[in-house]
Design a protein around this motif. Structure first.
Motif, PDB file in Angstrom:
ATOM      1  N   MET A  91       0.803  -1.208   0.000  1.00 51.55           N
ATOM      2  CA  MET A  91       0.000   0.000   0.000  1.00 51.55           C
ATOM      3  C   MET A  91       0.840   1.263   0.000  1.00 51.55           C
ATOM      4  SD  MET A  91      -3.038  -1.069  -0.299  1.00 51.55           S
ATOM      5  CE  MET A  91      -3.467   0.601  -0.570  1.00 51.55           C
ATOM      6  N   ASP A  92       2.112   1.145   0.338  1.00 47.59           N
ATOM      7  CA  ASP A  92       3.004   2.303   0.375  1.00 47.59           C
ATOM      8  C   ASP A  92       3.372   2.693  -1.054  1.00 47.59           C
ATOM      9  OD1 ASP A  92       4.888   4.226   0.949  1.00 47.59           O
ATOM     10  OD2 ASP A  92       6.402   2.796   1.648  1.00 47.59           O
ATOM     11  N   THR A  93       2.486   3.434  -1.695  1.00 46.54           N
ATOM     12  CA  THR A  93       2.645   3.727  -3.122  1.00 46.54           C
ATOM     13  C   THR A  93       3.755   4.718  -3.440  1.00 46.54           C
ATOM     14  OG1 THR A  93       0.938   5.446  -3.052  1.00 46.54           O
ATOM     15  CG2 THR A  93       0.218   3.205  -3.619  1.00 46.54           C
ATOM     16  N   ASP A  94       4.225   5.464  -2.434  1.00 45.64           N
ATOM     17  CA  ASP A  94       5.304   6.411  -2.693  1.00 45.64           C
ATOM     18  C   ASP A  94       6.641   5.975  -2.110  1.00 45.64           C
ATOM     19  OD1 ASP A  94       4.855   6.878  -0.010  1.00 45.64           O
ATOM     20  OD2 ASP A  94       4.369   9.009  -0.247  1.00 45.64           O
TER      21      ASP A  94
ATOM     22  N   THR B  42       5.670   4.397   5.006  1.00 48.49           N
ATOM     23  CA  THR B  42       4.454   4.600   5.786  1.00 48.49           C
ATOM     24  C   THR B  42       3.272   4.585   4.819  1.00 48.49           C
ATOM     25  OG1 THR B  42       4.490   7.016   5.633  1.00 48.49           O
ATOM     26  CG2 THR B  42       5.598   6.026   7.551  1.00 48.49           C
ATOM     27  N   VAL B  43       2.101   4.303   5.371  1.00 52.34           N
ATOM     28  CA  VAL B  43       0.872   4.336   4.583  1.00 52.34           C
ATOM     29  C   VAL B  43       0.063   5.536   5.059  1.00 52.34           C
ATOM     30  CG1 VAL B  43      -1.243   3.117   3.969  1.00 52.34           C
ATOM     31  CG2 VAL B  43       0.883   1.833   4.275  1.00 52.34           C
ATOM     32  N   THR B  44      -0.344   6.355   4.108  1.00 47.46           N
ATOM     33  CA  THR B  44      -1.142   7.549   4.398  1.00 47.46           C
ATOM     34  C   THR B  44      -2.372   7.543   3.492  1.00 47.46           C
ATOM     35  OG1 THR B  44      -0.055   8.897   2.713  1.00 47.46           O
ATOM     36  CG2 THR B  44       0.977   8.846   4.912  1.00 47.46           C
ATOM     37  N   TRP B  45      -3.266   8.489   3.741  1.00 49.42           N
ATOM     38  CA  TRP B  45      -4.410   8.609   2.849  1.00 49.42           C
ATOM     39  C   TRP B  45      -3.941   8.875   1.420  1.00 49.42           C
ATOM     40  CZ3 TRP B  45      -8.700   7.096   1.246  1.00 49.42           C
ATOM     41  CH2 TRP B  45      -9.345   7.763   0.206  1.00 49.42           C
ATOM     42  N   ALA B  46      -2.847   9.613   1.252  1.00 47.73           N
ATOM     43  CA  ALA B  46      -2.338   9.904  -0.096  1.00 47.73           C
ATOM     44  C   ALA B  46      -2.010   8.620  -0.850  1.00 47.73           C
ATOM     45  CB  ALA B  46      -1.115  10.808  -0.020  1.00 47.73           C
ATOM     46  N   ASP B  47      -1.526   7.595  -0.146  1.00 48.34           N
ATOM     47  CA  ASP B  47      -1.263   6.298  -0.791  1.00 48.34           C
ATOM     48  C   ASP B  47      -2.565   5.679  -1.294  1.00 48.34           C
ATOM     49  OD1 ASP B  47       1.646   5.939  -0.377  1.00 48.34           O
ATOM     50  OD2 ASP B  47       1.096   5.943   1.754  1.00 48.34           O
ATOM     51  N   TYR B  48      -3.593   5.731  -0.468  1.00 47.58           N
ATOM     52  CA  TYR B  48      -4.890   5.203  -0.886  1.00 47.58           C
ATOM     53  C   TYR B  48      -5.472   6.020  -2.032  1.00 47.58           C
ATOM     54  CZ  TYR B  48      -5.339   1.701   2.756  1.00 47.58           C
ATOM     55  OH  TYR B  48      -5.168   0.587   3.534  1.00 47.58           O
ATOM     56  N   GLN B  49      -5.313   7.331  -1.967  1.00 48.31           N
ATOM     57  CA  GLN B  49      -5.825   8.182  -3.036  1.00 48.31           C
ATOM     58  C   GLN B  49      -5.168   7.839  -4.360  1.00 48.31           C
ATOM     59  OE1 GLN B  49      -8.403  10.646  -3.001  1.00 48.31           O
ATOM     60  NE2 GLN B  49      -8.103  10.152  -5.149  1.00 48.31           N
ATOM     61  N   ARG B  50      -3.854   7.594  -4.331  1.00 54.46           N
ATOM     62  CA  ARG B  50      -3.162   7.203  -5.565  1.00 54.46           C
ATOM     63  C   ARG B  50      -3.720   5.886  -6.098  1.00 54.46           C
ATOM     64  NH1 ARG B  50       0.993  10.106  -3.216  1.00 54.46           N
ATOM     65  NH2 ARG B  50       1.660   8.459  -1.817  1.00 54.46           N
ATOM     66  N   LEU B  51      -4.031   4.947  -5.220  1.00 52.05           N
ATOM     67  CA  LEU B  51      -4.615   3.677  -5.646  1.00 52.05           C
ATOM     68  C   LEU B  51      -5.984   3.897  -6.278  1.00 52.05           C
ATOM     69  CD1 LEU B  51      -4.434   0.605  -5.820  1.00 52.05           C
ATOM     70  CD2 LEU B  51      -5.312   0.519  -3.474  1.00 52.05           C
ATOM     71  N   VAL B  52      -6.824   4.684  -5.630  1.00 49.97           N
ATOM     72  CA  VAL B  52      -8.150   4.992  -6.181  1.00 49.97           C
ATOM     73  C   VAL B  52      -7.996   5.669  -7.537  1.00 49.97           C
ATOM     74  CG1 VAL B  52     -10.226   6.403  -5.856  1.00 49.97           C
ATOM     75  CG2 VAL B  52      -9.309   5.081  -3.937  1.00 49.97           C
ATOM     76  N   ASP B  53      -7.070   6.601  -7.648  1.00 53.55           N
ATOM     77  CA  ASP B  53      -6.840   7.285  -8.927  1.00 53.55           C
ATOM     78  C   ASP B  53      -6.414   6.306 -10.019  1.00 53.55           C
ATOM     79  OD1 ASP B  53      -7.507   9.687  -7.735  1.00 53.55           O
ATOM     80  OD2 ASP B  53      -5.420  10.361  -7.509  1.00 53.55           O
TER      81      ASP B  53
END
Length: 161
Positions: free
Chosen positions: A1-4, A8-19
């Motif tokens: 889930m750590d897209t960057d 750490t996992v943040t809402w921004a990581d989830y937002q990138r996944l949704v995008d």
């Protein structure tokens, strides 16, 4: 889930996944399937943040928070809600099952290699009928969340691709 890759996992990581989902499926943010996926991930994120007491979610805190959010049966299960919303996104034919072609569109949107995606499809299709049922899909997510195999097929929903 750590897209960057910041560990750490943040809402921004989830937002990138949704995008990635929206881009991969060519969906506008206002479309019902897009809204359902975003709302499911937002709900999960709220539960993760609450379970971690708003501490940064490094790997250990993320795992603990995910278990806490997934095991809480006193209200709706946010982790399963994500799996349900993603299932509905994949089921483009609206026939209650995911074909291999539908699954490959999804895995392509996530940047997975086709060969690996085909293997994961076969693994999730536990009855071997050539389709992934809602139950099989949610079970694969559950196995990822509570199992020891970080490469399990449910990792497409909750883990690293």
């Amino acid at each position: 889930m750590d897209t960057d890759g910041d560990k750490t996992v943040t809402w921004a990581d989830y937002q990138r996944l949704v995008d990635r989902y929206l881009s991969g499926y060519g969906l506008a943010a206002s479309e019902p399937r897009a809204q359902a996926v975003r709302e499911a991930y937002e709900s999960l994120w709220q539960k993760l943040a609450q379970a971690s007491q708003d501490e940064p979610l490094d790997r250990d805190r993320f795992v603990a928070a995910m278990h806490s959010a997934s095991e809480d049966r006193s209200r709706s299960n946010a982790a399963e809600a994500v799996a349900e919303a993603v299932f509905d996104l994949l089921d483009e034919a609206r026939d209650g099952r995911i074909s291999q072609a539908e699954f490959l569109v999804y895995t392509n949107a996530l940047g997975a290699r086709e060969e690996e995606a085909r293997k994961r499809f076969a693994h999730v299709d536990t009855d071997g009928d050539g389709y992934i049922s809602r139950e099989e899909f949610v079970l694969s997510a559950r196995q990822f969340l509570f199992g020891d195999d970080l490469d399990s097929p449910g990792g497409f929903v909750f883990g690293v691709v």
